[in-house]
Design an enzyme around this catalytic site. Structure first.
Site, PDB file in Angstrom:
ATOM      1  N   TYR A 130     -23.982   8.660 -31.612  1.00 27.53           N
ATOM      2  CA  TYR A 130     -24.798   7.899 -30.808  1.00 27.53           C
ATOM      3  C   TYR A 130     -24.357   8.179 -29.316  1.00 27.53           C
ATOM      4  O   TYR A 130     -24.858   7.522 -28.361  1.00 27.53           O
ATOM      5  CB  TYR A 130     -24.860   6.312 -31.217  1.00 27.53           C
ATOM      6  CG  TYR A 130     -25.666   6.348 -32.309  1.00 27.53           C
ATOM      7  CD1 TYR A 130     -25.275   6.427 -33.500  1.00 27.53           C
ATOM      8  CD2 TYR A 130     -26.869   5.777 -32.214  1.00 27.53           C
ATOM      9  CE1 TYR A 130     -25.759   6.138 -34.775  1.00 27.53           C
ATOM     10  CE2 TYR A 130     -27.790   5.488 -33.482  1.00 27.53           C
ATOM     11  CZ  TYR A 130     -27.156   5.738 -34.719  1.00 27.53           C
ATOM     12  OH  TYR A 130     -27.606   5.637 -35.805  1.00 27.53           O
ATOM     13  N   LYS A 197     -16.039   5.960 -43.487  1.00 28.62           N
ATOM     14  CA  LYS A 197     -16.355   7.488 -44.748  1.00 28.62           C
ATOM     15  C   LYS A 197     -14.915   8.232 -44.161  1.00 28.62           C
ATOM     16  O   LYS A 197     -14.984   9.458 -43.876  1.00 28.62           O
ATOM     17  CB  LYS A 197     -17.464   8.002 -44.036  1.00 28.62           C
ATOM     18  CG  LYS A 197     -17.890   9.308 -45.171  1.00 28.62           C
ATOM     19  CD  LYS A 197     -18.593   8.812 -46.317  1.00 28.62           C
ATOM     20  CE  LYS A 197     -18.701  10.100 -47.196  1.00 28.62           C
ATOM     21  NZ  LYS A 197     -18.676   9.599 -48.484  1.00 28.62           N
ATOM     22  N   ASP A 245     -20.299   5.046 -48.667  1.00 27.88           N
ATOM     23  CA  ASP A 245     -21.604   5.429 -49.881  1.00 27.88           C
ATOM     24  C   ASP A 245     -21.139   4.301 -51.082  1.00 27.88           C
ATOM     25  O   ASP A 245     -22.076   3.740 -51.491  1.00 27.88           O
ATOM     26  CB  ASP A 245     -21.300   6.621 -50.610  1.00 27.88           C
ATOM     27  CG  ASP A 245     -19.839   7.314 -50.555  1.00 27.88           C
ATOM     28  OD1 ASP A 245     -18.834   6.758 -49.794  1.00 27.88           O
ATOM     29  OD2 ASP A 245     -19.674   8.232 -51.316  1.00 27.88           O
ATOM     30  N   ASP A 269     -25.936   1.422 -38.531  1.00 32.14           N
ATOM     31  CA  ASP A 269     -27.467   1.680 -38.462  1.00 32.14           C
ATOM     32  C   ASP A 269     -28.046   1.350 -39.747  1.00 32.14           C
ATOM     33  O   ASP A 269     -29.083   0.768 -40.156  1.00 32.14           O
ATOM     34  CB  ASP A 269     -27.595   2.885 -37.827  1.00 32.14           C
ATOM     35  CG  ASP A 269     -29.050   2.836 -36.967  1.00 32.14           C
ATOM     36  OD1 ASP A 269     -29.945   1.711 -37.333  1.00 32.14           O
ATOM     37  OD2 ASP A 269     -29.425   3.886 -36.349  1.00 32.14           O
TER      38      ASP A 269
END
Ligand code: NAD
Length: 379
Positions: A130, A197, A245, A269
């Site tokens: 972002y 992640k 995940d 988000d």
């Protein structure tokens, strides 16, 4: 009488309707206090009237008053125009996006035990993909970047790629996790979970995890899950981590195991909308964007253009954002009163179309009638 000023950005689409409902509710709950609402232009109307979606006068007003209540703003997709929301967050370094996600009975939701969902998600708000550092496919800039990476670092990036950069800093990660840990400590929550992640993006997401553990264990004395298995007689707050995940299934399968969540910008988000769905959707999910010198409160949802102007949108998310703003001022009694009045209205099975359509025996109300019902329930 205690008095303060708040910059009011009504926003686009359903924004003006949900913001006006919220202002009405806040004015009703404040009996011995007062907010001076300073309306500031932004979004589609500002573009038409002033030639700029985010005019300098609005930036100056936020700079002056430091607090804003905002409706959603449109972001044209794929036109090279940066999101106004992201711009405001970055201009004022509003690095914490705080999203409480809790269940209001008897809203019908897609999961069997929505009442087990009680998360407070801290999303890093200014870094990551972002940051707005990206180059379009085919431009001289992207060609330069690709050539540099392919020649200097032996990368094998295809010439027809677009490129985006994902910066994750130590100070940015640590201050976000610090805010989440502070919240957990102050509100006696059981755990903080770092979501990342890091198995794939080792030096960004993986580093976020490392820095997060460092802050939680060294600065706050939280214990890890491994340590907690040996016993936790002092009920110390537990710091844990999950790969993003996996976390999407964890929040569905074992919601009771999660409490405060701290994560990077993109993960946050996605995850916050998914968690909001578990309790009935983004129509009831608020966000506080907090920095050291300014704060902006808003609904998590967007402009919902199909419902705009129809007096049907759900104003709950914006109202809850308003309640977070009152808490930020230290006006706790009024903040809690708003949450209780919303809860009571739902208990009476009064709700807007988005929730009424799935909740049996509910009464569907318009935005304005729902607002009136909440105001009556303040008593
Ligand atoms: P959206 O949140 O506007 O809509 C997604 C879905 O949720 C739609 O079905 C919509 O009808 C429903 N919905 C959203 N808010 C609701 C409410 N209060 N009551 C009832 N139903 C509601 O997301 P989108 O369609 O992806 O985005 C529309 C525009 O909003 C885009 O321009 C996007 O960039 C912008 N947006 C702005 C913000 C912000 O200002 N913070 C956040 C997200 C999206």
């Amino acid at each position: 009488m205690k008095e303060t000023s708040v910059v009011l950005i009504k926003g686009d689409g359903i924004g003006p309707e949900v913001v006006e409902s919220t202002v009405k509710l806040i004015n009703a709950v404040l009996t011995d206090k007062k907010i001076n609402w300073i309306e500031a232009p932004a979004g589609d109307k500002a573009l038409q009237e002033l030639g700029d979606r985010l005019p300098q006068q609005t930036i100056d007003l936020i700079n002056k008053y430091k607090i804003a209540l905002k409706g959603p703003l449109t972001t044209p997709i794929g036109k090279g125009e940066r999101s106004l929301n992201v711009r405001i967050r970055q201009l004022f370094d509003l690095y914490q996006s705080i999203r409480p996600i809790r269940y209001f009975s008897p809203i019908k939701t897609p999961v069997k035990t929505p009442k087990l969902v009680d998360f407070v998600l801290f999303r890093e708000n200014v870094e990551d993909v972002y940051a707005g550092i990206e180059w379009k496919q085919g431009t001289p800039e992207v060609k330069k970047v690709i050539e540099f990476l392919n020649t200097q670092f032996n990368s094998k990036i295809s010439d027809d790629s677009g490129i985006g950069i994902k910066p994750i800093s130590e100070h940015g990660s640590k201050r976000l996790v610090r805010a989440a840990c502070n919240y957990a400590k102050k509100n006696k929550r059981a755990s903080v979970t770092l979501v990342h992640k890091g198995n794939i993006m080792k030096y960004t997401e993986g580093a976020f995890r490392e820095w997060g553990y460092e802050v939680a264990t060294k600065e706050f004395g939280f214990i890890t899950e491994e340590e907690a298995k040996q016993g936790n007689p002092e009920n110390k707050i537990i710091i844990k981590d999950r790969i993003a995940d996996d976390m999407f299934q964890q929040v569905l399968l074992k919601p009771a195991e999660y409490d405060v969540i701290a994560t990077t910008n993109l993960n946050g988000d996605y995850l916050s909308d998914a968690c909001a769905a578990q309790v009935g959707g983004i129509g009831i999910a608020p966000t506080a964007n907090i920095g050291e010198n300014a704060a902006m409160f808003e609904a998590t949802h967007g402009t919902s253009p199909a419902s705009a102007g129809l007096n049907k949108a759900n104003p709950t998310a914006e109202m809850l954002a308003g309640s977070m703003m009152l808490e930020y001022f230290g006006w706790k009694k009024e903040s809690k009163k708003i949450v209780k009045a919303i809860q009571k209205t739902f208990k009476q099975k009064k709700m807007t179309y988005d929730l009424a359509r799935s909740t049996p025996n509910s009464t569907q109300l318009s935005t304005s009638d729902f607002t009136q019902a909440v105001i009556e329930n303040l008593q």
